[in-house]
Design an enzyme around this catalytic site. Structure first.
Site, PDB file in Angstrom:
ATOM      1  N   GLY A  32       0.834  -1.202   0.000  1.00  0.00           N
ATOM      2  CA  GLY A  32       0.000   0.000   0.000  1.00  0.00           C
ATOM      3  C   GLY A  32       0.863   1.245   0.000  1.00  0.00           C
ATOM      4  O   GLY A  32       2.097   1.180   0.096  1.00  0.00           O
ATOM      5  N   SER A  33       0.186   2.397  -0.048  1.00  0.00           N
ATOM      6  CA  SER A  33       0.922   3.649  -0.203  1.00  0.00           C
ATOM      7  C   SER A  33       1.676   4.039   1.070  1.00  0.00           C
ATOM      8  O   SER A  33       2.641   4.801   1.000  1.00  0.00           O
ATOM      9  CB  SER A  33      -0.041   4.768  -0.618  1.00  0.00           C
ATOM     10  OG  SER A  33      -1.072   4.903   0.343  1.00  0.00           O
ATOM     11  N   ASP A  88       2.916  -2.679   8.163  1.00  0.00           N
ATOM     12  CA  ASP A  88       1.928  -2.561   7.090  1.00  0.00           C
ATOM     13  C   ASP A  88       0.973  -1.417   7.398  1.00  0.00           C
ATOM     14  O   ASP A  88       0.864  -0.979   8.552  1.00  0.00           O
ATOM     15  CB  ASP A  88       1.152  -3.881   6.945  1.00  0.00           C
ATOM     16  CG  ASP A  88       0.534  -4.036   5.562  1.00  0.00           C
ATOM     17  OD1 ASP A  88       0.589  -3.086   4.753  1.00  0.00           O
ATOM     18  OD2 ASP A  88      -0.011  -5.124   5.282  1.00  0.00           O
ATOM     19  N   GLY A  89       0.277  -0.976   6.374  1.00  0.00           N
ATOM     20  CA  GLY A  89      -0.759   0.029   6.534  1.00  0.00           C
ATOM     21  C   GLY A  89      -2.080  -0.630   6.897  1.00  0.00           C
ATOM     22  O   GLY A  89      -2.168  -1.844   7.093  1.00  0.00           O
ATOM     23  N   ALA A  90      -3.132   0.173   6.980  1.00  0.00           N
ATOM     24  CA  ALA A  90      -4.490  -0.342   7.204  1.00  0.00           C
ATOM     25  C   ALA A  90      -5.467   0.666   6.620  1.00  0.00           C
ATOM     26  O   ALA A  90      -5.118   1.831   6.393  1.00  0.00           O
ATOM     27  CB  ALA A  90      -4.757  -0.542   8.687  1.00  0.00           C
ATOM     28  N   ASP A  91      -6.672   0.199   6.381  1.00  0.00           N
ATOM     29  CA  ASP A  91      -7.695   1.090   5.824  1.00  0.00           C
ATOM     30  C   ASP A  91      -8.551   1.719   6.908  1.00  0.00           C
ATOM     31  O   ASP A  91      -9.063   2.821   6.733  1.00  0.00           O
ATOM     32  CB  ASP A  91      -8.578   0.295   4.853  1.00  0.00           C
ATOM     33  CG  ASP A  91      -7.745  -0.268   3.725  1.00  0.00           C
ATOM     34  OD1 ASP A  91      -7.078   0.533   3.049  1.00  0.00           O
ATOM     35  OD2 ASP A  91      -7.722  -1.495   3.536  1.00  0.00           O
ATOM     36  N   LYS A 101      -8.304  -4.235   6.476  1.00  0.00           N
ATOM     37  CA  LYS A 101      -7.236  -4.139   5.494  1.00  0.00           C
ATOM     38  C   LYS A 101      -7.727  -4.756   4.186  1.00  0.00           C
ATOM     39  O   LYS A 101      -8.759  -5.394   4.134  1.00  0.00           O
ATOM     40  CB  LYS A 101      -5.971  -4.877   5.978  1.00  0.00           C
ATOM     41  CG  LYS A 101      -5.283  -4.122   7.088  1.00  0.00           C
ATOM     42  CD  LYS A 101      -4.004  -4.773   7.573  1.00  0.00           C
ATOM     43  CE  LYS A 101      -3.040  -5.204   6.514  1.00  0.00           C
ATOM     44  NZ  LYS A 101      -2.654  -4.140   5.580  1.00  0.00           N
ATOM     45  N   GLY A 103      -7.718  -2.901   1.103  1.00  0.00           N
ATOM     46  CA  GLY A 103      -8.074  -1.935   0.069  1.00  0.00           C
ATOM     47  C   GLY A 103      -7.186  -2.073  -1.158  1.00  0.00           C
ATOM     48  O   GLY A 103      -7.615  -1.850  -2.286  1.00  0.00           O
ATOM     49  N   GLU A 110      -1.100 -10.684   3.145  1.00  0.00           N
ATOM     50  CA  GLU A 110      -0.821  -9.841   4.321  1.00  0.00           C
ATOM     51  C   GLU A 110      -1.140 -10.619   5.589  1.00  0.00           C
ATOM     52  O   GLU A 110      -0.352 -10.644   6.538  1.00  0.00           O
ATOM     53  CB  GLU A 110      -1.650  -8.554   4.264  1.00  0.00           C
ATOM     54  CG  GLU A 110      -1.157  -7.581   3.213  1.00  0.00           C
ATOM     55  CD  GLU A 110      -2.017  -6.348   3.040  1.00  0.00           C
ATOM     56  OE1 GLU A 110      -1.518  -5.368   2.494  1.00  0.00           O
ATOM     57  OE2 GLU A 110      -3.198  -6.368   3.431  1.00  0.00           O
TER      58      GLU A 110
END
Ligand code: A5P
Length: 232
Positions: A32-33, A88-91, A101, A103, A110
């Site tokens: 992700g970004s 990691d990222g998350a939404d 997560k 998105g 993941e």
């Protein structure tokens, strides 16, 4: 070009997480970004010699390509029985540090990678915080392509409106060859554990974006600075 303030927040959260990575660690690399900045920083620290002997386990083909380009040594999941950390990222993030997560479509790997991590650092900007999961973001559910309509009906019975995710003129296909149903809940998800258990029990659901009781720390970047949330 003027710096993008949101990208800067993501980068700051990523740098705070990478500060926990030490030489010799096995590191799960998110997708992700926001995770992008963490992978970039690990690559930069390896190049400078500030980190050595890192093994990265990517959560998507996209992240694997990025990491290879930066010279980060990689291993597959099969090669390791645990990871020291994952980032990691998350939404969406709720006050218990439970997450939505997926998105970016990488939810299956993941979850597989991050389950093996002794510490999971989630990096987000403040806009991802939510009192109840599902309020702001549709829950991604990865399903076997041939069964997507039946799975959509079963999901709708849980009170959501599932939509088949589209790619370039055709249904989106994950790294694992599956489709994704994005499930919008009008008032959020009332009981995340019950829903996760119901989804886990369906053989044609290959993954869902509820990441419950997994995050060790959520690092939140806001214009006023960084805060860290912990479960419990
Ligand atoms: C990828 O499948 C997702 O789980 C991402 O980690 C999540 O969507 C966060 O992405 P951004 O950092 O791009 O918001």
């Amino acid at each position: 070009m003027a710096p993008d303030p949101m990208a800067e927040l993501k980068r700051q959260a990523a740098l705070a997480a990478v500060a926990h990575v030490e030489s010799g660690m096995k590191v799960g690399l998110g997708t992700g970004s926001t995770a992008f900045f963490a992978v970039e920083e690990i690559g930069a620290r390896l190049r400078r010699g500030d980190l050595r002997d890192i093994v990265g386990v990517p959560t998507s083909t996209r992240t694997a390509e990025q990491a290879r380009g930066l010279g980060i040594p990689l291993a597959g999941l099969d090669a390791l029985d645990h990871l020291d950390v994952a980032i990691d990222g998350a939404d969406e993030v709720d006050p218990r540090c439970d997450l939505i997560k997926g998105g970016g479509g990488a939810l299956l790997r993941e979850k597989a990678v991050e389950r093996l991590a002794r510490r999971l650092y989630i990096i987000v900007d403040h806009g991802k915080l939510s009192a109840r999961l599902g309020t702001h973001f549709a829950l991604p559910v990865e399903v076997v392509p041939a069964a997507w309509q039946r799975e959509a009906e079963a999901l709708a019975a849980h009170g959501c409106a599932p939509a088949l995710r589209q790619g370039a003129g055709a249904p989106y296909v994950t790294d694992n060859g599956n489709h994704i149903l994005d499930c919008r809940f009008a008032h959020g998800i009332a009981d995340t554990h019950a829903l996760a258990a119901a989804l886990d029990a369906r053989p044609d659901v290959k993954a869902h974006g509820l990441f419950l009781d997994m995050a060790t720390e959520v690092i939140v970047a806001a214009p006023g600075g960084i805060t860290t949330l912990r479960p419990g």
